[in-house]
Design a protein around this motif. Structure first.
Motif, PDB file in Angstrom:
ATOM      1  N   LEU A 119       0.834  -1.205   0.000  1.00  0.00           N
ATOM      2  CA  LEU A 119       0.000   0.000   0.000  1.00  0.00           C
ATOM      3  C   LEU A 119       0.877   1.267   0.000  1.00  0.00           C
ATOM      4  O   LEU A 119       0.627   2.222  -0.752  1.00  0.00           O
ATOM      5  N   LEU A 120       1.906   1.246   0.821  1.00  0.00           N
ATOM      6  CA  LEU A 120       2.769   2.432   0.939  1.00  0.00           C
ATOM      7  C   LEU A 120       3.447   2.748  -0.394  1.00  0.00           C
ATOM      8  O   LEU A 120       3.511   3.905  -0.809  1.00  0.00           O
ATOM      9  N   TYR A 121       3.949   1.700  -1.072  1.00  0.00           N
ATOM     10  CA  TYR A 121       4.594   1.947  -2.378  1.00  0.00           C
ATOM     11  C   TYR A 121       3.631   2.643  -3.324  1.00  0.00           C
ATOM     12  O   TYR A 121       3.996   3.578  -4.035  1.00  0.00           O
ATOM     13  N   LYS A 122       2.374   2.196  -3.307  1.00  0.00           N
ATOM     14  CA  LYS A 122       1.394   2.766  -4.246  1.00  0.00           C
ATOM     15  C   LYS A 122       1.039   4.205  -3.875  1.00  0.00           C
ATOM     16  O   LYS A 122       0.869   5.055  -4.745  1.00  0.00           O
ATOM     17  N   ILE A 123       0.930   4.478  -2.595  1.00  0.00           N
ATOM     18  CA  ILE A 123       0.608   5.859  -2.189  1.00  0.00           C
ATOM     19  C   ILE A 123       1.784   6.782  -2.509  1.00  0.00           C
ATOM     20  O   ILE A 123       1.603   7.921  -2.939  1.00  0.00           O
ATOM     21  N   LYS A 124       2.982   6.245  -2.330  1.00  0.00           N
ATOM     22  CA  LYS A 124       4.183   7.048  -2.578  1.00  0.00           C
ATOM     23  C   LYS A 124       4.238   7.513  -4.034  1.00  0.00           C
ATOM     24  O   LYS A 124       4.720   8.613  -4.335  1.00  0.00           O
ATOM     25  N   GLU A 125       3.718   6.657  -4.940  1.00  0.00           N
ATOM     26  CA  GLU A 125       3.702   7.040  -6.365  1.00  0.00           C
ATOM     27  C   GLU A 125       2.845   8.265  -6.616  1.00  0.00           C
ATOM     28  O   GLU A 125       2.946   8.909  -7.648  1.00  0.00           O
ATOM     29  N   MET A 126       1.970   8.597  -5.647  1.00  0.00           N
ATOM     30  CA  MET A 126       1.107   9.783  -5.807  1.00  0.00           C
ATOM     31  C   MET A 126       1.820  11.059  -5.342  1.00  0.00           C
ATOM     32  O   MET A 126       1.209  12.115  -5.246  1.00  0.00           O
ATOM     33  N   ASP A 127       3.076  10.928  -4.971  1.00  0.00           N
ATOM     34  CA  ASP A 127       3.847  12.060  -4.465  1.00  0.00           C
ATOM     35  C   ASP A 127       3.187  12.708  -3.233  1.00  0.00           C
ATOM     36  O   ASP A 127       2.982  13.921  -3.176  1.00  0.00           O
ATOM     37  N   LEU A 128       2.827  11.855  -2.294  1.00  0.00           N
ATOM     38  CA  LEU A 128       2.277  12.342  -1.025  1.00  0.00           C
ATOM     39  C   LEU A 128       3.260  11.985   0.092  1.00  0.00           C
ATOM     40  O   LEU A 128       3.898  10.931   0.035  1.00  0.00           O
ATOM     41  N   ALA A 129       3.368  12.857   1.096  1.00  0.00           N
ATOM     42  CA  ALA A 129       4.097  12.446   2.305  1.00  0.00           C
ATOM     43  C   ALA A 129       3.156  11.528   3.089  1.00  0.00           C
ATOM     44  O   ALA A 129       1.935  11.709   3.041  1.00  0.00           O
ATOM     45  N   ILE A 130       3.740  10.543   3.766  1.00  0.00           N
ATOM     46  CA  ILE A 130       2.901   9.571   4.493  1.00  0.00           C
ATOM     47  C   ILE A 130       3.236   9.577   5.982  1.00  0.00           C
ATOM     48  O   ILE A 130       4.392   9.414   6.377  1.00  0.00           O
ATOM     49  N   THR A 131       2.188   9.753   6.767  1.00  0.00           N
ATOM     50  CA  THR A 131       2.310   9.607   8.213  1.00  0.00           C
ATOM     51  C   THR A 131       1.550   8.354   8.609  1.00  0.00           C
ATOM     52  O   THR A 131       0.420   8.162   8.174  1.00  0.00           O
ATOM     53  N   LEU A 132       2.177   7.515   9.419  1.00  0.00           N
ATOM     54  CA  LEU A 132       1.490   6.337   9.934  1.00  0.00           C
ATOM     55  C   LEU A 132       1.124   6.550  11.403  1.00  0.00           C
ATOM     56  O   LEU A 132       1.866   7.192  12.152  1.00  0.00           O
ATOM     57  N   SER A 133      -0.015   5.992  11.795  1.00  0.00           N
ATOM     58  CA  SER A 133      -0.420   6.019  13.197  1.00  0.00           C
ATOM     59  C   SER A 133      -1.176   4.722  13.473  1.00  0.00           C
ATOM     60  O   SER A 133      -2.401   4.670  13.441  1.00  0.00           O
ATOM     61  N   LEU A 134      -0.383   3.670  13.667  1.00  0.00           N
ATOM     62  CA  LEU A 134      -0.950   2.316  13.776  1.00  0.00           C
ATOM     63  C   LEU A 134      -0.649   1.673  15.111  1.00  0.00           C
ATOM     64  O   LEU A 134      -0.930   0.496  15.294  1.00  0.00           O
ATOM     65  N   GLY A 135      -0.008   2.413  15.999  1.00  0.00           N
ATOM     66  CA  GLY A 135       0.316   1.855  17.304  1.00  0.00           C
ATOM     67  C   GLY A 135       1.682   1.194  17.344  1.00  0.00           C
ATOM     68  O   GLY A 135       2.560   1.495  16.540  1.00  0.00           O
ATOM     69  N   GLU A 136       1.815   0.259  18.290  1.00  0.00           N
ATOM     70  CA  GLU A 136       3.131  -0.320  18.575  1.00  0.00           C
ATOM     71  C   GLU A 136       3.444  -1.477  17.623  1.00  0.00           C
ATOM     72  O   GLU A 136       2.640  -2.393  17.474  1.00  0.00           O
ATOM     73  N   ARG A 137       4.597  -1.432  17.014  1.00  0.00           N
ATOM     74  CA  ARG A 137       5.096  -2.493  16.138  1.00  0.00           C
ATOM     75  C   ARG A 137       6.573  -2.709  16.475  1.00  0.00           C
ATOM     76  O   ARG A 137       7.194  -1.892  17.155  1.00  0.00           O
ATOM     77  N   SER A 138       7.145  -3.761  15.909  1.00  0.00           N
ATOM     78  CA  SER A 138       8.555  -4.057  16.204  1.00  0.00           C
ATOM     79  C   SER A 138       9.466  -3.129  15.402  1.00  0.00           C
ATOM     80  O   SER A 138       9.034  -2.516  14.412  1.00  0.00           O
ATOM     81  N   LEU A 139      10.721  -3.102  15.801  1.00  0.00           N
ATOM     82  CA  LEU A 139      11.722  -2.299  15.090  1.00  0.00           C
ATOM     83  C   LEU A 139      11.780  -2.701  13.613  1.00  0.00           C
ATOM     84  O   LEU A 139      11.833  -1.855  12.720  1.00  0.00           O
ATOM     85  N   ASP A 140      11.741  -4.014  13.359  1.00  0.00           N
ATOM     86  CA  ASP A 140      11.822  -4.494  11.973  1.00  0.00           C
ATOM     87  C   ASP A 140      10.618  -4.040  11.150  1.00  0.00           C
ATOM     88  O   ASP A 140      10.751  -3.686   9.983  1.00  0.00           O
ATOM     89  N   GLU A 141       9.449  -4.084  11.760  1.00  0.00           N
ATOM     90  CA  GLU A 141       8.257  -3.617  11.036  1.00  0.00           C
ATOM     91  C   GLU A 141       8.368  -2.112  10.742  1.00  0.00           C
ATOM     92  O   GLU A 141       8.111  -1.672   9.616  1.00  0.00           O
ATOM     93  N   TYR A 142       8.764  -1.342  11.752  1.00  0.00           N
ATOM     94  CA  TYR A 142       8.921   0.108  11.526  1.00  0.00           C
ATOM     95  C   TYR A 142       9.936   0.358  10.403  1.00  0.00           C
ATOM     96  O   TYR A 142       9.759   1.240   9.574  1.00  0.00           O
ATOM     97  N   ARG A 143      11.006  -0.454  10.382  1.00  0.00           N
ATOM     98  CA  ARG A 143      12.044  -0.277   9.358  1.00  0.00           C
ATOM     99  C   ARG A 143      11.454  -0.563   7.967  1.00  0.00           C
ATOM    100  O   ARG A 143      11.663   0.197   7.021  1.00  0.00           O
ATOM    101  N   ALA A 144      10.667  -1.644   7.869  1.00  0.00           N
ATOM    102  CA  ALA A 144      10.081  -2.007   6.572  1.00  0.00           C
ATOM    103  C   ALA A 144       9.120  -0.906   6.087  1.00  0.00           C
ATOM    104  O   ALA A 144       9.113  -0.557   4.900  1.00  0.00           O
TER     105      ALA A 144
END
Ligand code: SAM
Ligand code: SF4
Ligand code: FES
Length: 345
Positions: A119-144
């Motif tokens: 999803l993020l790759y597709k939104i990025k193609e729209m030239d939008l900045a992306i803010t996430l607010s999904l709660g707690e995830r692991s370091l690896d998930e945040y990195r991905a």
């Protein structure tokens, strides 16, 4: 001028006791707002950044006592938007002129790294900045998520009072909440955090410590809001957060973190008509208009009395544009990354 306000405007530093003294002084509110508005104009200018908010799932594995999305609330009608629906909303956000979309949800683990990064790759193609607010995830998930194009992450600390945090967010650990924030910093996100105002048992000292924590983290964004009791939660009969205290907190945040992006949040307007306009003149420089459509707005029921539930995204865009113009400010046309004026000069 009050000596502590003068000191805060000049040095952007106050001690915990000085912060408490301003928070408890009933006469400091007006002067704080004027001083914060000056600092806002000097450090972040008169442009107001609009971030289009997409509430894409109200399913949550957590059980925060104040929140209508908590897993033990049987009354809420649950929903999860499909990838196609989220992309459609992002496209519409772009068409309203928003430069950022904020993807917000409960802690819904359906949105795995695979689902979300696609999803993020597709939104990025729209030239939008992306803010996430999904709660707690692991370091690896945040990195991905970061590698797939997320720019910012919002994770309120809610309160820096460890005991209060762990009492109100059962099963969650204050230590982990803090390490999530430091992990996000480390990964190069613009980090947004914030707190709730008016939690039962919260003291002015605790609010002062919240501000000092945001300074220590060097938060790029700070979103605060009053607690609005939700009848379908264990905090049904708690008192509402106080508007004037919330406003003073915003002003103090601007004085102590002059470069931060600070939103005038929706919950404030649930307490008081035109609250966002008042808060934008007391230190804030961001608004997050809702771009979620139809009945999903109502179903994303964190608290009762949420504004704009019956409005369309187009109505919100028009309404907020008018409010911004009415106070002599303008809608900023850039993506609204955190300014770094003090380190440049
Ligand atoms: N699940 C993610 C999280 O908790 O970080 C993001 C979504 S959560 C609904 C966003 C924010 O809503 C929380 O950080 C909390 O401060 C706020 N919130 C929840 N219930 C509220 C209430 N009753 N009144 C005011 N704000 C509330
Ligand atoms: Fe879930 Fe966030 Fe609500 Fe807590 S505040 S119950 S994590 S949606
Ligand atoms: Fe939604 Fe005013 S911002 S109608």
């Amino acid at each position: 001028m009050n000596k502590y306000i003068e000191k805060a405007e000049r040095t952007h530093k106050l001690t915990e006791d000085e912060l408490v003294s301003l928070l408890q002084d009933p006469s400091s509110s007006g002067e704080l707002a004027i001083s914060a508005d000056r600092v806002r104009a000097k450090y972040v200018g008169s442009g107001i950044h609009l971030r289009g908010l997409i509430e894409f799932s109200n399913i949550c594995r957590q059980n925060c006592l104040y929140c209508g999305l908590r897993r033990d609330n049987p009354k809420i009608e649950r929903y999860r938007l499909s990838e196609a629906e989220i992309l459609e909303l992002a496209k519409k956000a772009k068409s309203y002129g928003y430069k950022t979309v904020v993807l917000q949800s409960g802690e819904d683990i359906y949105f795995s790294v695979k689902v979300l990064t696609n999803l993020l790759y597709k939104i990025k193609e729209m030239d939008l900045a992306i803010t996430l607010s999904l709660g707690e995830r692991s370091l690896d998930e945040y990195r991905a998520f970061k590698q797939a194009g997320a720019d910012r992450y919002l994770l309120r600390i809610e309160t820096t009072d460890k005991n209060l945090y762990e009492q109100l967010d059962p099963g969650m650990s204050f230590k982990n909440r803090k390490s999530c924030l430091w992990n996000l910093k480390e990964l190069g996100y613009e980090v947004g955090t914030g707190c709730l105002i008016g939690l039962p048992g919260q003291t002015l000292h605790s609010l002062a410590q919240d501000i000092l924590f945001f300074q220590q983290l060097d938060a790029d964004m700070i979103g605060i809001g009053p607690l609005i009791p939700n009848m379908d939660t264990p905090l049904a009969f708690a008192a509402k957060g106080d508007f004037d205290l919330t406003k003073k907190m915003v002003s103090l945040l601007r004085l102590l973190l002059p470069e931060a992006n600070i939103p005038a949040t929706t919950a404030m307007e649930t307490l008081k008509a035109d609250a966002r306009v008042i808060i934008l003149q007391a230190g804030a420089n961001v608004v997050m208009p809702n771009v979620t459509e139809g009945d999903y707005r109502r179903k994303y029921a964190l608290y009762p009395g949420k504004i704009c539930v019956a409005d369309t995204p187009a109505q919100c865009r028009c309404c907020i544009g008018g409010k911004i113009k009415s106070i002599g400010r303008y809608v900023a046309q850039d993506k609204g990354f955190r300014s770094h004026i003090s380190t440049r000069s």
